[in-house]
Design a protein around this motif. Structure first.
Motif, short mmCIF file in Angstrom:
data_model
loop_
_atom_site.label_atom_id
_atom_site.label_comp_id
_atom_site.label_asym_id
_atom_site.label_seq_id
_atom_site.Cartn_x
_atom_site.Cartn_y
_atom_site.Cartn_z
N ARG B 141 16.88 5.02 26.62
CA ARG B 141 16.94 3.94 25.62
C ARG B 141 15.60 3.71 24.97
O ARG B 141 15.49 3.34 23.82
CB ARG B 141 17.44 2.65 26.26
CG ARG B 141 18.90 2.73 26.64
CD ARG B 141 19.38 1.50 27.35
NE ARG B 141 20.67 1.78 27.93
CZ ARG B 141 20.85 2.14 29.17
NH1 ARG B 141 19.83 2.28 29.99
NH2 ARG B 141 22.05 2.39 29.62
N TRP B 143 13.66 5.88 24.09
CA TRP B 143 13.54 6.85 23.01
C TRP B 143 14.54 6.61 21.92
O TRP B 143 14.22 6.73 20.75
CB TRP B 143 13.71 8.27 23.58
CG TRP B 143 12.51 8.64 24.34
CD1 TRP B 143 12.36 8.65 25.70
CD2 TRP B 143 11.24 8.99 23.80
NE1 TRP B 143 11.09 8.98 26.03
CE2 TRP B 143 10.38 9.20 24.89
CE3 TRP B 143 10.75 9.13 22.51
CZ2 TRP B 143 9.05 9.56 24.70
CZ3 TRP B 143 9.44 9.48 22.33
CH2 TRP B 143 8.60 9.70 23.43
N ASP B 144 15.77 6.29 22.30
CA ASP B 144 16.80 6.08 21.27
C ASP B 144 16.44 4.90 20.39
O ASP B 144 16.59 4.94 19.18
CB ASP B 144 18.15 5.79 21.93
CG ASP B 144 18.90 7.07 22.24
OD1 ASP B 144 18.39 8.14 21.89
OD2 ASP B 144 19.99 6.98 22.82
N PHE B 145 15.99 3.82 21.02
CA PHE B 145 15.87 2.56 20.29
C PHE B 145 14.44 2.01 20.26
O PHE B 145 13.89 1.76 19.20
CB PHE B 145 16.75 1.49 20.93
CG PHE B 145 18.22 1.79 20.90
CD1 PHE B 145 18.99 1.40 19.82
CD2 PHE B 145 18.83 2.45 21.95
CE1 PHE B 145 20.35 1.66 19.79
CE2 PHE B 145 20.20 2.72 21.92
CZ PHE B 145 20.96 2.33 20.84
#
Lengths: 488, 265
Positions: B141, B143-145
């Protein structure tokens, strides 16, 4: 398209991509919105173009999260090899699909936009694609020759957030939207613009269904929509828009499509589709209820379009609108299309390791086509058409995916509209078609997808064996696509 | 004597500089009120008095605009993908934001790729997406967000965001049946000497309310807590003090602890 041409294209794209890498450090390896937000693709997409709950928020907030980019450009390319089960038109002995079986680029796009200000955002796409479909080989080899490029899905949003309870915590978004493709402004992958199996823009096919509701694609880059929406507490979405022929200062939204150059009635026969002569007021509505719990998102919704089209008896065609705003002249007859739809989507997005989606829609169209009937272009003064779509998709670790979908069309038989009196038409006049799509996906990098897609036409234009009365079978058009989709 | 021409020229210059200034202001305002030069602010603990003064307003703007999209209104989220932030320790939030801010590409592991993926990475020069189990210093997360969200935050805004969430009413406790709550309670309050686990409450507090750099756990999504425990045990979320303590815990222990802390108000 030969392999050498593909290689040249890819080389150009790679070089362009390299230039962007140099320009856009510390960019993630993903397009313009990702560079703007710093997110990975997976934040907003389950499998592009389907959006996650967060992706829906991002879009409904006008693409305004993050930092406006100095160079808001991205590129995308889709290339494939297709195979048609029986690549022969049995009415003529010629090929159904050419150049099926050769590697070719289906489309290449430049994306632009993203956040402009805190309240304004743009999604823009300019697409290069082969001319027409069916035979895109070089002119000298019987093809339609060079590529053309045109404005693709494009929209501009202005948004405002506020607190509906006065608490100071903004729980409501209102937005204003201008777009060039009916339903592209929607955030669920159940509307025609974003529905599977249309995700991959393959340009080569055999025979396909002749019937389609007006709302399903016919107005893409042929009508300009202007509307407003409200997104309340992440639960209720309501939108009202109106669509009209591209006119005046909005004609840039259909640049390159030729649709902004069709006003004269004398020109309508060459290049202007009936939808170009929509009335100046064609309302579209959208209502959706969304409910999120745990890792799940459920949407149940409805949408609809009422479109009117004017006819000019003198030309025995849809009226070409010489008046600049699409007004008709007194006495012109009208056809109308009333499309009403219900749709639903369920997403499970735990993501470690599985995600999944079930999505579908049912569109019912009533076409009141008195003018066509009076002029011998239709067998009935009115036709109804139903389109049902259902899809399931699962992904493992966002890397390995499977999608299965069914599409079913039924409706009133109309020998003139659907028969087409020729190969690929319906011998019985029935618009009934049923086909299944199975797609296997491999996503090794988050912005690169390989897909193997199979379409099985169980029924095409009213039948299976010899459906057009000219010796063609529906399963002869079964289509296998090996494709790659890369965005940067 | 000033001629008309020079007057006009100087007026034009004023207009032009006004336009440039307006454009600069527009672009500056288009960055969400974040620091224009990320990194510079982070390197300077003594942020400008103006930045500190404006931080609460900026923070509230960001919460309304961006944070709430995932973490929910008032920092009470729906999907367990995103932790509840309401009532969380301000210092902990600021510390985590700084951590997300400091992430670099090198923190992302590229391991366990298939030969096709290795080959694609080699020829394209593009980073692969990480595999959830492999990211060396944080879970996916981040990295994703969050890396993107925290990219351009300055320390005063991070602190102000923490303070905003700290004063919100926490999500109420919820009974979930994903783990043995009684077993979780025992582990939390007493630890497990056989497994080398000291009582969680010794740091997180008897009511799991956390303090300072120690996060509040009460009412947190059980699945979120469960996944964090897994990441910390594997080292994919780098919390060394905890990793040593939970080395011998198993899946059932994690689920029990997670279910217990979510049941707390």
């Amino acid at each position: 398209m030969t392999l050498r041409r593909v290689a040249r294209w890819l080389a150009t794209l790679v070089a362009t991509g390299a230039a962007w890498i140099a320009f856009s450090a510390p960019a993630q390896a993903v397009p313009v919105f990702a560079r703007q937000t710093g997110h990975n693709c997976e934040a907003c997409h389950t499998s592009p173009p389907e959006l996650t709950a967060y992706g829906r928020e991002f879009k409904l907030n006008g693409y305004t999260f993050g930092d406006a980019q100095p160079f808001p450009i991205a590129v995308g390319v889709m290339a494939s090899i297709e195979h048609v089960a029986d690549n022969v038109d049995h009415s003529t002995g010629g090929k159904l699909c050419n150049p099926c079986g050769e590697a070719h680029v289906d489309q290449a796009s430049i994306y632009f936009g993203g956040k402009i200000t805190d309240n304004i955002g743009v999604f823009g796409q300019w697409t290069f694609a082969p001319n027409g479909s069916g035979n895109n080989g070089p002119v000298g080899e019987g093809g339609t020759g060079p590529w053309s490029s045109a404005e693709d899905n494009t929209e501009v949003r202005w948004i405002h957030r506020f607190s509906s309870t006065g608490s100071g915590e903004d729980d409501t978004v209102i937005g204003f939207d201008i777009n060039n493709n009916l339903t592209m402004q929607d955030v669920w992958a159940t509307v025609p613009a974003w529905q599977f199996p249309g995700w991959f823009a393959n340009s080569q096919t055999g025979f396909t269904p002749v019937a389609s509701p007006l709302i399903d694609g016919a107005l893409g880059q042929r009508a300009i929509g202007i509307g407003g929406y409200v997104w309340w507490k992440k639960q209720i979405y309501f939108e009202l828009s109106e669509y009209q022929k591209p006119w005046g200062s909005f004609s840039w939204l259909v640049n390159g499509s030729g649709n902004n150059q069709c006003p004269g009635s004398a020109q309508i026969v060459s290049g202007c589709a009936p939808s170009d002569v929509l009335d100046h007021w064609n309302p579209y509505f959208r209502l959706a209820y969304s409910h999120d719990w745990d890792y799940n998102s459920l949407m149940i919704g409805a949408f609809g379009l009422y479109a009117k089209q004017y006819w000019d008896a003198a030309y025995n065609t849809p009226l070409g609108v010489e008046e600049s705003f699409g007004f008709h002249t007194p006495g012109d007859a009208t056809s109308s299309y009333r499309d009403l739809a219900v749709d639903w989507q369920f997403q499970y997005n735990r993501n470690e390791p599985w995600i999944g989606t079930i999505a579908g829609s049912f569109i019912h169209e009533t076409a009141s086509i008195g003018p066509q009937f009076a002029n011998g272009l239709s067998s009935n003064p009115s036709d109804t058409l139903n389109e049902f779509k259902l899809r399931g998709t699962v992904y493992y670790e966002r890397t390995y995916g499977v999608s299965l979908a069914v599409t079913n069309l039924t409706g009133d038989p109309d020998a003139i509209r659907y028969g087409q009196g020729g190969a690929g038409g319906s011998a019985t006049g029935s618009p009934s078609s049923r086909y299944y799509d199975l797609e296997l996906d491999y996503v090794p990098l988050q912005n690169m997808k390989f897909l193997l897609h199979y379409t099985d036409y169980q029924k095409l234009n009213g039948g299976k064996g010899n459906f057009d009365g000219l010796g063609n079978n529906s399963t002869g058009s079964n289509l296998l696509i090996l494709g790659i989709w890369w965005d940067y | 004597m000033e001629t008309n021409m020079t007057r006009n020229a100087s007026r034009a210059a004023k207009v032009l500089s006004g336009v440039v200034l307006a454009m600069m202001t527009t672009f500056a305002s288009a960055d969400d009120g974040m620091a224009a030069t990320p990194g510079a602010a982070a390197a300077a603990p003594g942020a400008s008095p103006l930045a500190i003064k404006l931080a609460p307003e900026r923070a509230h703007y960001l919460v309304n605009k961006w944070c709430s999209a995932c973490h929910g209104y008032y920092g009470r989220s729906i999907a367990p993908t995103f932790p509840n932030l309401a009532g969380q320790s301000a210092e902990y939030i600021a510390q985590e934001l700084q951590y997300f801010h400091n992430l670099t590409q090198d923190d992302r592991a590229i391991t366990h790729e298939s030969w096709i993926e290795q080959w694609l990475i080699n020829i394209t020069g593009l980073r692969s997406k990480y595999r959830y189990d492999d990211a060396p210093r944080n879970e996916f997360r981040a990295w994703d967000f969050m890396k993107g969200v925290a990219r351009d935050l300055d320390p005063p805004t991070m602190q102000a965001l923490g303070e905003y969430f700290a004063k919100q009413t926490p999500a109420p406790g919820k009974i979930v049946n994903t783990g043995d709550i009684a077993r979780g309670k025992t582990l939390y309050l007493e630890g497990d000497a056989d497994k080398g686990l000291i009582a969680c409450q010794s740091c997180h507090g008897p009511e799991a309310k956390g303090q300072g750099p120690i996060p509040r756990l009460a009412g947190q999504h059980a699945d979120y807590v469960y996944l964090q425990l897994k990441y910390i045990q594997k080292g994919t979320r780098n919390v060394e003090q905890m990793q040593a303590l939970i080395t011998n815990l198993n899946e059932a222990d994690f689920k029990a602890l997670a279910a217990y802390v979510q049941s707390l108000n």
